[in-house]
Design a protein around this motif. Structure first.
Motif, PDB file in Angstrom:
ATOM      1  N   UNK A  30      94.229 -24.425  56.653  1.00 31.28           N
ATOM      2  CA  UNK A  30      94.879 -23.118  56.743  1.00 31.28           C
ATOM      3  C   UNK A  30      96.340 -23.186  56.317  1.00 31.28           C
ATOM      4  N   UNK A  31      96.778 -22.149  55.596  1.00 35.22           N
ATOM      5  CA  UNK A  31      98.188 -22.056  55.201  1.00 35.22           C
ATOM      6  C   UNK A  31      99.031 -21.420  56.292  1.00 35.22           C
TER       7      UNK A  31
ATOM      8  N   UNK B 153      90.964 -15.550  51.037  1.00 35.96           N
ATOM      9  CA  UNK B 153      90.524 -14.715  52.148  1.00 35.96           C
ATOM     10  C   UNK B 153      90.240 -15.505  53.418  1.00 35.96           C
ATOM     11  N   UNK B 154      89.972 -16.782  53.286  1.00 32.06           N
ATOM     12  CA  UNK B 154      89.663 -17.567  54.470  1.00 32.06           C
ATOM     13  C   UNK B 154      90.864 -18.317  55.020  1.00 32.06           C
ATOM     14  N   UNK B 155      91.585 -18.999  54.147  1.00 38.66           N
ATOM     15  CA  UNK B 155      92.637 -19.882  54.637  1.00 38.66           C
ATOM     16  C   UNK B 155      94.043 -19.503  54.181  1.00 38.66           C
ATOM     17  N   UNK B 156      94.166 -18.481  53.342  1.00 43.55           N
ATOM     18  CA  UNK B 156      95.484 -18.110  52.831  1.00 43.55           C
ATOM     19  C   UNK B 156      96.363 -17.519  53.916  1.00 43.55           C
TER      20      UNK B 156
ATOM     21  N   UNK C 100      91.553  -8.140  56.066  1.00 44.55           N
ATOM     22  CA  UNK C 100      90.705  -8.629  54.980  1.00 44.55           C
ATOM     23  C   UNK C 100      89.318  -9.025  55.483  1.00 44.55           C
ATOM     24  N   UNK C 101      89.149  -9.064  56.808  1.00 46.47           N
ATOM     25  CA  UNK C 101      87.845  -9.420  57.390  1.00 46.47           C
ATOM     26  C   UNK C 101      87.422  -8.320  58.352  1.00 46.47           C
TER      27      UNK C 101
END
Lengths: 286, 505
Positions: free
Chosen positions: B308-309, A40-43, B207-208
């Motif tokens: 980060x991806x 949820x943060x970095x994907x 998602x946020x």
């Protein structure tokens, strides 16, 4: 959180996953996709076509190929585990009607998004000529499923390791030359394959739908990263598509846009390799 | 902007405050006018080019009290009338002047749930502060009482105590309200409706939570913890959140009423459809909407390359097209992502720029170059379909147009080229069609904005709308104002229903 109900490897790098997603199963139609994210943060957000759905069970199926870090990580997950972010169904559903005879062309992983569309076309009363192809035999997927709904079925591989040794455009051309010619065609696969399928059908004036898988972030029309030139218009794949008239799509621009981050991804890949080498060294030194 | 260091600013404030509070006689309006406007302490402009930390650091306690003492406590409260949510501005400012920060916080919270956000991103210079008597007397709107900074100070003070008061919630009514979108309009509706004891579910596509405040406004202007804090207050009030839920796709709008039994719906889905220029080369690799660029950097954390991806374009020379706050955000983000040269290309002059003066000043401090009276003509591609340069045209100002601003007129033959590898288009947003397309009964205007009446009610019973989906691209506080009106109408409708049901039983 979306629970993985079942996982199955279809070919060397291709996996099928059945996911617990009752709302999406209820609403989805052929041609639509989901976006998922493993962190949820970095994907990163990955769009994947809904390959199948079971309303009663409340499940959807996705089929994906390992092409980068995120799909690799996904392939390592198993039944019982959960995917943190999954949203859908996104995109405009395929326009399904009784067109007559439809040639369905699927290349490589493209057979996965083609399958639900072919199913819906079949159910609407169309006669289906299905052509599927891959580089070699071990990369072919869903052969039995496609064969089961085909009125005529052709398999080819680039290297001749299975079926006819040909690119999918060869049998497509032959089908277009028939009298009467097919009423419509739909081609899904790598961009270059879709481009040449569209070029193959153009002289015969056979309407050709293609399904585009461009770079996307939100998938709801907010970012415009997925924009493509379709004839005179600029369209957003996530809301206007993913299906467009293949004779109008500017494939060359789309392919260059797909490579926007290739250099960065290459770097990330190499970093990853470096890290793995370092980790191995550490293990050895222990 | 002040040339003094943060330490010097604070030392002066301490000295002056000490002098004022130890005076024998009470402070007179004339003395108030003599207190200098308090400069906002800032993060150093060189250091901040490499981080996402907040640029404006917030007033100190001493500065806040001095700034509050500048307020004349006018009888005719123009500031209150110019506030979209009608905060009692002189009221809360008096508490600060007296050193009663909790009193100030309670006063603001009577009407605004999101002061730490408004205090940071509201355009006070065109709202509450615009007609401030002090600013008028000093003939400079920027010298009016810094209402936004004081609001922020109070909110930050309360957050630092770790003891944020949760608004009281009335007993459950059994009514259910769906709020679509967790941006500023939606959050206000959720708070106001929940307070009346109705169940509230917020549906968010991402998602946020936070909408444009999360994906659009960068952390150097509005840190994520502040959004999280405001949202956690709503959670504690019992508001339910459903992320990864696209109303219109995951569930049709009308099905929320028909299948899921919601008694009312508020649509606050924002203006999420980026506009492009329609010029040659706009689909080359390296051309982005500001939405995409900022979403990658903010929401998807691409700024943090190590973790980060999601990738973000590696740029050396960036042109940003547009002159609004979003254009400033994109330009300043490009600086932080390592670009050597960032140009803002705007077809009018600095005076007509819609961006806040403070943001433009920050951008200049960070080394961004402004090209006024210039606009892109076409974007030129090089290798692999990537941006190589941008051809521009020069403009001059002509007659005023419908907006009252002088229309930019192109100077024929004035073409010149800017060497850039990235172009970020930030010329506004259209309305996102997802809900209107899948809800044909909902009336929209020709731009796709949902049509509402004076109470924010749409053409469909039980469905209300507000924020950018109604206004077109506007501001956080205007969205909140619309949310407030909609919530009042929803509360009235539900309480009438509730009373009627009680009578029948």
């Amino acid at each position: 959180m979306t629970k993985i109900l079942h996982k199955k490897q279809l070919s060397k790098d291709v996996y099928l996953m059945k996911l617990d997603a009752p709302l999406i199963a209820e609403e989805r139609k052929a041609g639509q996709f989901i976006i998922l994210q493993l962190d949820d943060n970095y994907g990163e957000r990955i769009p994947l076509t809904i390959a199948d759905a079971d309303k009663d069970e409340g499940s959807i199926s996705i089929i994906f190929q390992v092409v980068g870090k995120s799909t690799q990580d996904l392939s390592k997950m198993n039944a019982g585990q959960s995917i943190p972010t999954l949203v859908g169904p996104l995109g405009t559903p395929t326009h399904i009607d009784n067109f007559g005879t439809v040639v369905c062309v699927g290349g490589g992983i493209g057979v996965a998004p083609l399958h639900p569309i072919a199913q819906a076309l079949k159910a609407a009363g169309n006669k289906l000529v299905i052509i599927i192809g891959a580089r070699s035999k071990d990369l072919l997927i869903l052969e039995d499923e496609m064969k089961a709904i085909a009125d005529e079925f052709i398999v080819c591989t680039d290297d001749g390791s299975y079926g006819r040794k040909a690119l999918v455009t060869e049998p497509l051309k032959e089908v277009c030359e028939r009298n009467p010619k097919p009423d419509m065609s739909i081609a899904i696969g790598p961009p270059i394959m879709m481009k040449f399928c569209a070029e193959t059908t153009r002289p015969y004036d056979v309407h050709t739908l293609v399904s585009l898988n461009t770079i996307m972030v939100d998938g709801t029309g907010m970012c415009g990263g997925c924009r493509v030139n379709v004839g005179e218009d600029v369209k957003f794949v996530c809301v206007d598509g993913p299906e467009f008239d293949g004779h109008k799509v500017d494939f060359d621009n789309m392919i260059s846009r797909l490579n926007s981050y290739k250099d960065i991804e290459q770097e990330a890949h190499e970093c990853n390799l470096d890290r793995q080498v370092e980790e191995k060294k550490m293990e050895v030194s222990k | 902007m002040s040339n003094l260091s943060n330490e010097e600013i604070q030392a002066k404030a301490i000295e002056l405050l000490e002098e004022i509070v130890t005076r024998e006689e009470p402070i007179k309006p004339r003395d108030r006018m003599k207190i200098p406007p308090q400069a906002m302490p800032h993060q150093n402009e060189f250091a901040r080019r490499n981080n996402l930390d907040e640029v404006a650091l917030g007033l100190t306690m001493e500065q806040a009290r001095l700034e509050a003492m500048r307020c004349l406590q006018c009888v005719k409260k123009t500031c209150v009338n110019d506030c979209p949510v009608f905060i009692d501005i002189p009221g809360f400012i008096q508490y600060i002047a007296d050193g009663d920060m909790q009193g100030a916080a309670d006063e603001i919270k009577k009407v605004s749930l999101l002061p730490s956000i408004c205090g940071r991103v509201c355009p006070q210079e065109t709202q509450c502060q615009q007609n401030c008597t002090v600013g008028k007397a000093l003939k400079d709107v920027d010298k009016g009482v810094a209402i936004g900074r004081l609001e922020r100070f109070v909110a930050d003070w309360e957050r630092a105590t770790g003891n944020i008061k949760i608004p009281e919630v009335k007993p459950e009514t059994g009514k259910k309200v769906a709020v679509i979108g967790s941006g500023p309009a939606g959050l206000v509706v959720a708070a106001d409706v929940r307070r009346e004891g109705h169940h509230v579910t917020i549906f968010e596509a991402f998602h946020k939570l936070g909408g444009v405040m999360r994906y659009g406004i960068p952390e150097f202007r509005l840190p994520n913890d502040i959004i999280d804090q405001e949202i956690s207050t709503l959670e504690k009030m019992g508001v339910e959140f459903k992320t990864n839920f696209v109303v219109g796709r995951t569930r049709k709008l009308m099905d929320l009423i028909k299948k899921d039994g919601y008694d009312a719906i508020f649509v606050g889905t924002g203006a999420g459809l980026p506009m492009f220029m329609g010029i040659d080369g706009e689909n080359l690799v390296g051309v982005f909407s500001a939405n995409e660029y900022l979403t990658r950097a903010n929401l998807m954390r691409a700024f943090d390359r190590e973790h980060a991806d999601t990738p973000i374009y590696q740029s050396k020379n960036v042109a940003v097209l547009g002159g609004g706050n979003v254009a400033m955000d994109a330009a300043r983000m490009a600086v932080r992502l390592g670009a050597d040269n960032v140009y803002v290309v705007y077809r009018r002059t600095e005076k007509e720029m819609p961006a806040r003066v403070e943001e433009v000043a920050h951008a200049k401090e960070e080394g961004i170059e402004f090209h006024f009276l210039r606009n892109a003509k076409r974007i030129i591609g090089g290798e692999n379909g990537r941006v190589k340069a941008m051809e521009c045209l020069k403009y001059e100002l002509g007659e005023p147009d419908d907006s009252g601003r002088r229309r930019p007129v192109v100077i024929p033959g004035s073409e010149f080229t800017l060497d850039v590898d990235t172009v970020i288009v930030s010329i506004g947003n259209g309305s996102n069609p997802l809900i209107s397309q899948t809800t044909p009964e909902l009336e929209v205007n020709r731009w796709g904005n949902i049509i509402v009446d004076d109470n924010q009610k749409t053409s469909v019973d039980k469905i209300y709308a507000g924020g950018d989906i109604v206004l077109g691209a506007a501001t956080v506080i205007l969205a909140m104002g619309e949310g407030r009106k909609a919530a009042a109408a929803i509360n009235k409708m539900l309480s009438d229903e509730f009373a009627a049901e009680a009578k029948n039983n």
